[in-house]
Design an enzyme around this catalytic site. Sequence first.
Site, mmCIF file in Angstrom:
data_model
loop_
_atom_site.group_PDB
_atom_site.id
_atom_site.type_symbol
_atom_site.label_atom_id
_atom_site.label_comp_id
_atom_site.label_asym_id
_atom_site.label_seq_id
_atom_site.Cartn_x
_atom_site.Cartn_y
_atom_site.Cartn_z
ATOM 1 N N GLU A 281 82.791 4.762 -33.843
ATOM 2 C CA GLU A 281 83.390 5.123 -35.123
ATOM 3 C C GLU A 281 84.158 3.933 -35.667
ATOM 4 O O GLU A 281 84.707 3.128 -34.918
ATOM 5 C CB GLU A 281 84.333 6.330 -34.979
ATOM 6 C CG GLU A 281 83.594 7.646 -34.920
ATOM 7 C CD GLU A 281 84.484 8.867 -35.204
ATOM 8 O OE1 GLU A 281 85.634 8.699 -35.652
ATOM 9 O OE2 GLU A 281 84.007 9.991 -34.970
ATOM 10 N N HIS B 230 86.565 6.786 -42.693
ATOM 11 C CA HIS B 230 86.051 6.542 -41.346
ATOM 12 C C HIS B 230 84.634 7.093 -41.243
ATOM 13 O O HIS B 230 84.173 7.803 -42.133
ATOM 14 C CB HIS B 230 86.971 7.070 -40.244
ATOM 15 C CG HIS B 230 87.051 8.561 -40.122
ATOM 16 N ND1 HIS B 230 87.749 9.352 -41.003
ATOM 17 C CD2 HIS B 230 86.531 9.406 -39.199
ATOM 18 C CE1 HIS B 230 87.655 10.621 -40.622
ATOM 19 N NE2 HIS B 230 86.913 10.692 -39.527
ATOM 20 N N HIS C 141 81.370 9.005 -39.070
ATOM 21 C CA HIS C 141 81.063 10.061 -38.094
ATOM 22 C C HIS C 141 79.620 9.885 -37.627
ATOM 23 O O HIS C 141 78.748 9.576 -38.452
ATOM 24 C CB HIS C 141 81.190 11.441 -38.734
ATOM 25 C CG HIS C 141 82.533 12.065 -38.585
ATOM 26 N ND1 HIS C 141 82.751 13.396 -38.788
ATOM 27 C CD2 HIS C 141 83.731 11.528 -38.249
ATOM 28 C CE1 HIS C 141 84.041 13.669 -38.597
ATOM 29 N NE2 HIS C 141 84.659 12.546 -38.275
ATOM 30 N N ASP D 147 90.944 15.268 -37.641
ATOM 31 C CA ASP D 147 90.942 14.768 -39.018
ATOM 32 C C ASP D 147 91.821 15.648 -39.906
ATOM 33 O O ASP D 147 92.666 15.167 -40.658
ATOM 34 C CB ASP D 147 89.518 14.763 -39.611
ATOM 35 C CG ASP D 147 88.629 13.711 -38.974
ATOM 36 O OD1 ASP D 147 89.157 12.694 -38.491
ATOM 37 O OD2 ASP D 147 87.396 13.920 -38.975
HETATM 38 ZN ZN LIG Z 1 86.622 12.196 -38.194
#
Ligand SMILES: [Zn+2]
Length: 164
Positions: free
Chosen positions: A43, A107, A109, A120
Amino acid sequence: MTREEFSGDRLTFARVSAGCLQISPSALAVMRLYVQDASEKAEAGGILLGRHILGTNDIIVDGLTTPMPGDRRSRFQFFRARRRHQEVIDRAWQESSGTCTYLGEWHTHPELCPIPSRIDRLHWQQKLFRDQFDEPIFFIIIGISKVCVWEGYRNRRLMPLQLL
Ligand SMILES: [Zn+2]
């Protein structure tokens, strides 16, 4: 689900009330590098920088930070080390005489259509209910085939934005 969202040179989303949020070609090109389309890709994420277009409700994301030393990354997690990213925000603000501003966070995934994790949601809620800010902030998750954006205001719930 297609990869179409990554084939265009920019993405534009309708904002909650009026106007739009656009991810510029340069910002999208950087995000595209971190799409988790291979099992070894961890990530990634960072903060969003950009501009409010004067006299409109339109906002353009045209800058972002990417993973830096101190961030912790794995296939399913990304933790941003606050200080280095904050330095970039401060520098951008100064060098642009206050026109380039913090807009939120992004971000990746490792799933086609990204769904915010429990962490999150918790993290976003903490930002909305604890941090002091007046402007809306945006949270972007880059999935493998889809990009999702949420808009949040202080002390209010997050709203998902529709791709235009
Ligand atoms: Zn996330």
